[in-house]
Write an enzyme that holds these catalytic residues in place. Structure first.
Site, PDB file in Angstrom:
ATOM      1  N   HIS A  83      75.779 -14.912 -41.426  1.00  0.00           N
ATOM      2  CA  HIS A  83      77.208 -14.980 -41.763  1.00  0.00           C
ATOM      3  C   HIS A  83      77.900 -13.629 -41.600  1.00  0.00           C
ATOM      4  CE1 HIS A  83      80.972 -15.722 -43.797  1.00  0.00           C
ATOM      5  NE2 HIS A  83      80.643 -14.876 -44.754  1.00  0.00           N
ATOM      6  N   HIS A 107      79.827  -6.943 -46.483  1.00  0.00           N
ATOM      7  CA  HIS A 107      80.840  -7.433 -47.418  1.00  0.00           C
ATOM      8  C   HIS A 107      80.279  -8.317 -48.537  1.00  0.00           C
ATOM      9  CE1 HIS A 107      80.897 -11.116 -44.853  1.00  0.00           C
ATOM     10  NE2 HIS A 107      81.355 -11.714 -45.944  1.00  0.00           N
ATOM     11  N   GLU A 111      77.942  -8.308 -54.082  1.00  0.00           N
ATOM     12  CA  GLU A 111      78.059  -9.546 -54.856  1.00  0.00           C
ATOM     13  C   GLU A 111      76.751 -10.329 -54.889  1.00  0.00           C
ATOM     14  OE1 GLU A 111      79.989 -12.681 -57.001  1.00  0.00           O
ATOM     15  OE2 GLU A 111      80.535 -10.606 -56.625  1.00  0.00           O
ATOM     16  N   ASP A 112      76.053 -10.406 -53.746  1.00  0.00           N
ATOM     17  CA  ASP A 112      74.931 -11.339 -53.622  1.00  0.00           C
ATOM     18  C   ASP A 112      73.559 -10.687 -53.559  1.00  0.00           C
ATOM     19  OD1 ASP A 112      76.710 -13.458 -53.602  1.00  0.00           O
ATOM     20  OD2 ASP A 112      76.977 -13.383 -51.433  1.00  0.00           O
ATOM     21  N   ASP A 174      86.094 -13.547 -42.488  1.00  0.00           N
ATOM     22  CA  ASP A 174      85.129 -14.214 -43.370  1.00  0.00           C
ATOM     23  C   ASP A 174      85.534 -15.677 -43.577  1.00  0.00           C
ATOM     24  OD1 ASP A 174      83.058 -14.413 -45.507  1.00  0.00           O
ATOM     25  OD2 ASP A 174      84.802 -14.494 -46.821  1.00  0.00           O
ATOM     26  N   ASP A 294     107.456 -30.013 -25.512  1.00  0.00           N
ATOM     27  CA  ASP A 294     106.941 -28.650 -25.389  1.00  0.00           C
ATOM     28  C   ASP A 294     105.462 -28.569 -25.758  1.00  0.00           C
ATOM     29  OD1 ASP A 294     107.302 -29.234 -28.005  1.00  0.00           O
ATOM     30  OD2 ASP A 294     108.335 -27.385 -28.544  1.00  0.00           O
TER      31      ASP A 294
END
Length: 761
Positions: A83, A107, A111-112, A174, A294
Site C-alpha cells: 500500500h 505514512h 500508526e501501525d 492514500d 459534450d
C-alpha cells in the site's frame, strides 16, 4: 453537493433508451496480483523527472518501511507494504519531491508499527518526521459520522495540511489507492468510505486543481454507491465510442491540419467525459444520454498564450461557433489555477465539438493542479511558501483555514467548507476593475463581503452594471457591481444570513450581529452602572474597574458591562468589587395595595427626572430595548424599564398592570426617560380595544379613521361579544401620546363605535 442515489427506475427514465441494460451490479473479476515495485523501480521513477534525487534517502525509506510493516497484510491478502509503495508510485506520477515520496512510504509506520516520531526524525530528518506525523493524525479521522464530529474532524484535516500542503497530496494519493482496492472491504465500510470520498476528498482534489485525481475518485465512488447506474453509463459510453471511432480521428486530423496550414503547431487529442460527470449532468439538467452534446471534447495544446488566441481565431473562422459556449479562463483563471479557452463549434459531420485551448504549462496544471508546481528544484523555498506566491488554489485553502477562527461552532465551519468545495464560480468586477470570484448563485451581499468585511457590514444598496438593484440580486458572469455604503449602518440585518450564499459572508454576518448585540448590552450595562454610582455618590473610573476584574471573573471591562446589561451581574456587585465597603441601599417594599408601581403613578406629576435616567430612543436605538408586549408604550407616557436577563430592557407605561409582577424584584427596575428627536420622528407600539356595531362596513370605517390620521395598523383580532357588537383589538403604531389620543377621539365620534379605550399591558 452530496451524492444522492436515485432509484434505478428513475435513472432509466433519465437515460431514455437504456431499458434493456442489465440491472445487476457491475461484475468485478479478480485481478491478477501485481508485482510489488522494487527499490530500483522507485528510484528510477523519481530520477526520470528529478535527476538530482537523493537515492540513498529513497533506499533507506524503502527498507525501513518494509521492515516496519513486516508480515502485516491488507484485506486483499497482499503484504501491507504494497500500500505505501502504491501511494508513493501515485506521487511519482505527480512528479513530487523526495520528502513527499519518503513520507508516502512511511505514512502508516507511526500508526501501525512500533516506529516513533523521534526515530523517524533521527533517521530521516524533522521535515519528513513532521509530514509523517501529520498523516498519522489524519488517518484517525472519520469524516462521515455525526454532523458535529464530522465537522470537527474536517477542521483537523484542514489544520493538519495548513502548515505543509504535501500532507494533503499524500493523503489524496492514500485515498486513491484505498478506493482502487475497495472491493476487498466489507460492504458497510465500503459505502461509508465511498460517501466520504465523494463528499470531501474528491472535491478537495478539484479545488486543488488536481482534475485527473478528482475524476478517478468520483468514478470509483460512483461505481460503489450506484453500480447499476455506473454500468449503464459505461455501456452507453463504450457504444458511443465504438460508433464514433472514425469521427473522433477525423476531427483530430482536421484540427491538426488546419492549424498546421496556418503555421501553428499544436498537440490535438480527443477525450471523453467520465461516467460520474455525465451522470451528474444528466441529473442536474434532467436530460437523457442522447441529449448530451459534450461527451467528447478535444484539447489543443500550443506553445504560448499568444498561440492560444491564434488557434481560437483559426477554429472560429473554420467552423460555425455555438453561441453562448465561449469562456476565457486564461484572462480570468478559476480559483484552482485552471486556465484555458473553452469554445464549441459545429465541426465535421455537423457534430458539436467542444474545444479547450491551452499551453503545455496550463495543461499540466489543469490535470495535476498544485502538484504541477515543481517543488524539487533548487531555490523555490519551502512548498508552503512557494505556493503562497504561485497558487490561487493554495490561497483558497489558506483562506478556508482562516475561517476556522471566525466560526462559532464546528457545524458553521462544515457548512462553509462544503459550500466552498462544491460551488462553481461567477466572475464579477468592482467599478475599478478588480476581479471578484464568487460561487454560482451568489448575490451582492456575498460580493460586498468578498471585497471587504467592512463594506459588507455597511452596505445599504448597490448598482449592477450602472442600474440600481436589490442587495439580494443574483450575480452573473461579467457583472460590474458597485456597493453603496453608509457609515450610519455599523452592523448588517441578521436576516442577511439567510440570503448570503458564501460561508465567508454568513460567518461575517453572524459575527457582526453578535458584536452588535454585545455592544448594545455593554452600552446598557454601562448606563446602569454609571447611574448607580451617581446615585450612590461614588466615583466610577474604568481604571479602577480594571483592577476589580478578577473579583468579577471577567477578562475585560466590556465583558463586565455586557454581563450587567444582560442581567447576569448586578450593578451593585460591580460597585462592591470596586469599593468593598459599598453597601447597597435597599428599596423599601410596599404592600400589594401600595406597591412600587402605584408609588410611581403618584409621582407621575413630578418634574422631569434627573439626567441619570436612561434615555429611550426607540426600537432601533443602540440599546437592547423592546416595549410592553400587551400594549406597548408611546412618548408622552410616564415609563419605567424592567431588565430581563438575556433580553435587555422592556419599557412599560407606569399605569401598566403587568408591573405588579415585578414588585418583589426592585433591582430589575430602571429609571428611563424618552429622548426623541423632532427631526427624526419614529413610530411606537400601542394597543386599543374598540367595541363596534356588528354591521357591514364597520371595520372599514375604523381603519379609514386610523389611516387618515397617519396611524399604521400592525395587527387586528376580532371577537363577537353579542349578536349586535364585536370587540376589535388593534395594534397600532403612532408617533406619541397626542397622536394616539387624536385617533381615539375620532373613533369615538363614529356612529359604529360604541366604546374605544387604550389597552395597557
Amino acid at each position: 453537493m452530496v451524492y444522492r442515489r436515485r432509484r434505478f427506475t428513475q435513472m432509466q427514465a433519465a437515460t431514455e433508451s437504456v431499458a434493456a441494460a442489465p440491472t445487476a451490479p457491475v461484475a468485478r473479476p479478480a485481478k491478477p496480483r501485481a508485482r510489488m515495485m522494487r527499490q530500483y523501480d522507485l528510484v528510477e521513477r523519481v530520477r526520470s523527472y528529478n535527476p538530482n534525487t537523493d537515492e540513498d534517502l529513497l533506499n533507506r525509506a524503502y527498507v525501513y518501511a518494509m521492515k516496519a510493516h513486516g508480515s502485516q497484510t491488507r484485506a486483499s491478502g497482499d503484504p501491507y507494504f504494497s500500500h505505501p509503495l502504491e501511494v508513493a508510485a501515485i506521487l511519482t506520477d505527480l512528479k513530487l519531491d523526495d520528502a513527499t515520496i519518503v513520507a508516502a512510504l512511511l505514512h502508516d509506520t507511526i500508526e501501525d508499527t512500533e516506529a516513533t516520531r523521534a526515530e523517524i526524525d533521527q533517521i530521516f530528518g524533522p521535515e519528513i518526521g513532521a509530514l509523517v506525523e501529520g498523516l498519522t493524525k489524519l488517518k484517525r479521522l472519520e469524516l462521515v459520522s455525526r454532523e458535529a464530529k464530522q465537522a470537527e474532524n474536517l477542521r483537523k484535516l484542514l489544520l493538519a495540511i495548513a502548515d505543509d500542503v504535501r500532507v494533503l497530496l499524500v493523503k489524496l494519493a492514500d485515498r486513491l489507492h484505498n478506493m482502487r482496492t475497495l472491493d476487498f472491504v466489507p460492504p458497510e465500510s465500503r459505502r461509508r468510505i465511498a460517501e466520504e470520498t465523494l463528499d470531501i476528498y474528491a472535491p478537495l482534489a478539484g479545488r486543488m486543481g488536481m482534475q485527473e485525481m478528482r475524476e478517478e475518485l468520483e468514478d470509483l465512488s460512483f461505481r460503489t454507491l450506484d453500480p447499476e447506474a455506473y454500468s449503464v453509463v459505461m455501456q452507453r459510453l463504450d457504444a458511443l465510442a465504438e460508433r464514433n471511432r472514425n469521427l473522433i480521428g477525423e476531427i483530430e486530423d482536421q484540427l491538426s491540419n488546419n492549424l498546421r496550414h496556418r503555421g501553428l503547431g499544436a498537440r490535438v487529442y480527443g477525450r471523453r467525459k467520465k461516467p460520474f460527470s455525465i451522470w451528474t449532468k444528466m441529473e442536474r439538467k434532467s436530460v437523457g444520454f442522447e441529449q448530451l452534446s459534450d461527451i467528447f471534447g478535444f484539447r489543443l495544446v500550443v506553445n504560448d498564450i499568444e498561440a492560444c488566441y491564434r488557434a481560437l481565431g483559426i477554429v472560429h473562422t473554420t467552423w460555425p461557433v455555438v453561441p453562448g459556449r465561449f469562456k476565457d479562463y486564461i484572462s480570468t483563471p478559476k480559483q484552482n489555477d485552471y486556465r484555458s479557452i473553452h469554445t464549441t463549434v459545429i465541426g465535421p459531420g455537423n457534430q458539436r465539438v467542444e474545444l479547450q485551448i491551452r499551453t503545455e504549462a496550463m495543461d499540466q496544471i489543469a490535470e495535476r493542479g498544485i502538484a504541477a508546481h515543481v517543488f524539487y528544484k533548487e531555490g523555490v523555498g519551502s512548498p508552503t511558501e512557494f505556493l503562497k506566491r504561485e497558487s490561487n488554489a493554495f490561497a483558497w485553502l489558506r483562506h478556508t483555514i482562516g475561517i476556522l477562527s471566525e466560526s462559532a461552532n464546528p457545524e458553521e465551519f462544515l457548512e462553509h467548507t462544503k459550500l466552498e468545495l462544491f460551488h462553481d464560480q461567477v466572475f464579477c468586477f468592482t467599478p475599478k476593475g478588480k476581479l471578484i470570484a464568487l460561487p454560482r448563485h451568489a448575490n451582492v451581499i456575498d460580493f460586498a463581503y468578498a471585497v471587504h468585511t467592512d463594506v459588507g457590514n455597511s452596505a445599504v444598496g448597490c448598482k449592477i452594471n450602472g442600474q440600481f438593484a436589490p442587495l439580494s440580486s443574483e450575480l452573473q458572469n461579467g457583472d460590474e457591481v458597485e456597493v453603496l455604503t453608509s457609515e450610519a449602518q455599523s452592523a448588517p440585518p441578521s436576516a442577511w444570513e439567510t440570503l448570503a450564499v458564501t460561508g465567508k459572508a454568513r460567518a461575517a454576518i453572524r459575527r457582526a450581529t453578535r458584536t452588535a448585540v454585545r455592544d448594545q448590552y455593554a452600552g446598557l450595562g454601562r448606563r446602569i452602572v454609571e447611574r448607580l454610582f451617581e446615585r450612590a455618590k461614588i466615583e466610577y473610573a474604568d481604571d479602577k474597574l480594571k483592577g476589580a476584574l478578577p473579583r468579577l471573573a471577567r477578562t475585560s471591562i466590556e465583558d463586565v458591562m455586557a454581563a450587567v446589561g444582560r442581567g447576569e451581574i448586578k450593578a451593585s456587585h460591580v460597585a462592591r468589587a470596586m469599593y468593598p465597603d459599598y453597601k447597597e441601599e435597599r428599596i423599601a417594599r410596599y404592600g400589594v395595595k401600595k406597591g412600587l408601581a402605584a408609588k410611581l403613578k403618584e409621582k407621575s406629576s413630578e418634574p422631569p427626572r434627573s439626567p441619570v435616567a436612561i434615555p429611550i430612543r426607540g426600537i432601533n436605538s443602540d440599546l437592547p430595548v423592546k416595549f410592553a408586549p400587551n400594549g406597548g408604550a408611546v412618548p408622552g407616557d410616564r415609563i419605567v424599564g424592567i431588565v430581563t436577563p438575556g433580553e435587555g430592557i422592556t419599557i412599560y407605561p407606569i399605569q401598566a398592570p403587568a408591573l405588579k409582577d415585578f414588585e418583589e424584584e426592585p433591582e430589575r427596575w430602571l429609571d428611563v426617560r424618552w429622548d426623541i428627536e423632532d427631526s427624526a420622528p419614529q413610530r411606537f407600539p400601542a394597543r386599543i380595544r374598540v367595541e363596534n356595531v356588528n354591521e357591514p362596513g364597520a371595520l372599514a370605517q375604523i381603519a379609514t379613521v386610523i389611516a387618515e390620521h397617519d396611524g399604521n395598523i400592525d395587527n387586528i383580532s376580532m371577537q363577537r361579544r353579542s349578536p349586535d357588537f364585536t370587540e376589535t383589538t388593534i395594534d397600532l403604531e403612532v408617533y406619541d401620546l397626542k397622536h394616539l389620543s387624536a385617533i381615539l377621539a375620532q373613533l369615538r365620534a363614529k356612529a359604529v363605535v360604541a366604546k374605544v379605550e387604550r389597552v395597557n399591558g
